[in-house]
Scaffold this active site. Structure first.
Site, PDB file in Angstrom:
ATOM      1  N   GLY A   1      89.461   7.881  25.922  1.00  0.00           N
ATOM      2  CA  GLY A   1      90.879   8.013  25.763  1.00  0.00           C
ATOM      3  C   GLY A   1      91.524   7.860  27.100  1.00  0.00           C
ATOM      4  O   GLY A   1      91.111   8.404  28.118  1.00  0.00           O
TER       5      GLY A   1
ATOM      6  N   GLN B   1      98.218   9.337  33.242  1.00  0.00           N
ATOM      7  CA  GLN B   1      97.047   9.627  33.898  1.00  0.00           C
ATOM      8  C   GLN B   1      96.772   8.633  35.130  1.00  0.00           C
ATOM      9  O   GLN B   1      96.146   8.682  35.843  1.00  0.00           O
ATOM     10  CB  GLN B   1      95.717   9.537  32.975  1.00  0.00           C
TER      11      GLN B   1
ATOM     12  N   CYS C   1      88.210  15.811  30.865  1.00  0.00           N
ATOM     13  CA  CYS C   1      89.240  15.049  31.037  1.00  0.00           C
ATOM     14  C   CYS C   1      89.083  14.318  32.473  1.00  0.00           C
ATOM     15  O   CYS C   1      88.620  14.840  33.430  1.00  0.00           O
ATOM     16  CB  CYS C   1      90.461  15.925  30.802  1.00  0.00           C
ATOM     17  N   LEU C   2      89.443  12.969  32.423  1.00  0.00           N
ATOM     18  CA  LEU C   2      89.349  12.189  33.604  1.00  0.00           C
ATOM     19  C   LEU C   2      90.206  12.663  34.622  1.00  0.00           C
ATOM     20  O   LEU C   2      89.872  12.188  35.945  1.00  0.00           O
ATOM     21  CB  LEU C   2      89.620  10.705  33.198  1.00  0.00           C
TER      22      LEU C   2
ATOM     23  N   HIS D   1      94.367  15.416  22.502  1.00  0.00           N
ATOM     24  CA  HIS D   1      94.156  15.281  23.943  1.00  0.00           C
ATOM     25  C   HIS D   1      95.045  14.261  24.511  1.00  0.00           C
ATOM     26  O   HIS D   1      95.873  14.775  25.272  1.00  0.00           O
ATOM     27  CB  HIS D   1      92.675  14.801  24.212  1.00  0.00           C
ATOM     28  N   GLU D   2      95.318  13.142  23.992  1.00  0.00           N
ATOM     29  CA  GLU D   2      95.876  12.267  24.515  1.00  0.00           C
ATOM     30  C   GLU D   2      97.515  12.591  24.177  1.00  0.00           C
ATOM     31  O   GLU D   2      98.390  12.305  25.214  1.00  0.00           O
ATOM     32  CB  GLU D   2      95.626  10.846  24.246  1.00  0.00           C
TER      33      GLU D   2
ATOM     34  N   HIS E   1      98.664  14.900  26.611  1.00  0.00           N
ATOM     35  CA  HIS E   1      98.956  14.312  28.062  1.00  0.00           C
ATOM     36  C   HIS E   1     100.556  13.949  28.267  1.00  0.00           C
ATOM     37  O   HIS E   1     100.930  14.171  29.302  1.00  0.00           O
ATOM     38  CB  HIS E   1      98.004  13.108  28.283  1.00  0.00           C
TER      39      HIS E   1
HETATM   40 ZN   LIG Z   1      92.450  13.842  29.500  1.00  0.00          ZN
END
Ligand SMILES: [Zn+2]
Length: 172
Positions: free
Chosen positions: A46, A51, A93-94, A135-136, A139
């Protein structure tokens, strides 16, 4: 299409709510293509626009990480219609590479948003897909999984992450 750098914890765009997309134009379609490419390359399941340093309410989710086109979901201006129950699993998380945590998430969610044709899409999800949506969407509300941990774990992790962010020495 282009890969975009993924911004890390401490970058202001990750910690503030993103703006609604006023209309789906070529700029948004290009943004989504870049997000998909960047998510698959990472690899991740995702990605949210903030991000890649774009403060807009756009998310992409693909549990197959590029293996199955049918699993790729793009949502513009996503929102929750329903949330019920609880589940708790490890998340990464990236934008927080090298760290993880287990925030409490709803067991089942229904989300709606627009696809790239401007059509409304509604998804009901459980397990990993539900966690990915939460999660997204977090963000684009300026929240990271870190913000949803218990106070003790959150404060400990935030101290470590602030140090990392200051030095810029993220494990990739
Ligand atoms: Zn994330």
């Amino acid at each position: 299409m282009a890969l975009r750098p993924i911004v890390k914890y401490g970058t202001p765009v990750l910690h503030a709510p993103s703006h609604a997309v006023p209309s789906i134009d070529d700029g948004i379609r290009k943004l989504v293509q870049d997000m998909i490419e960047t998510m698959h390359a990472a690899p991740g399941i995702g990605l949210a626009a903030p991000q890649i340093d774009v403060p807009l309410r756009v998310i992409v989710v693909d549990l197959s990480v590029g293996e199955d086109k049918g699993q790729l979901i793009t949502l513009v201006n996503p929102e929750f219609v329903e949330r019920e129950g609880e589940q708790r699993h490890d998340e990464g998380c990236l934008s927080v590479p090298g760290y993880g945590g287990s925030p409490v998430r709803p067991a089942r969610v229904t989300v709606k948003g627009l696809d790239l044709d401007g059509k409304e899409r509604v998804y009901t999800a459980t397990e990993l897909l539900a966690r990915a949506f939460c999660h997204e969407i977090d963000h684009i509300d300026g929240l990271l999984f870190v913000d949803r941990l218990s106070p003790l774990k959150r404060d400990l992790l935030k101290r470590k992450l602030k140090k990392r962010a200051k030095n810029g020495d993220w494990e990739e």
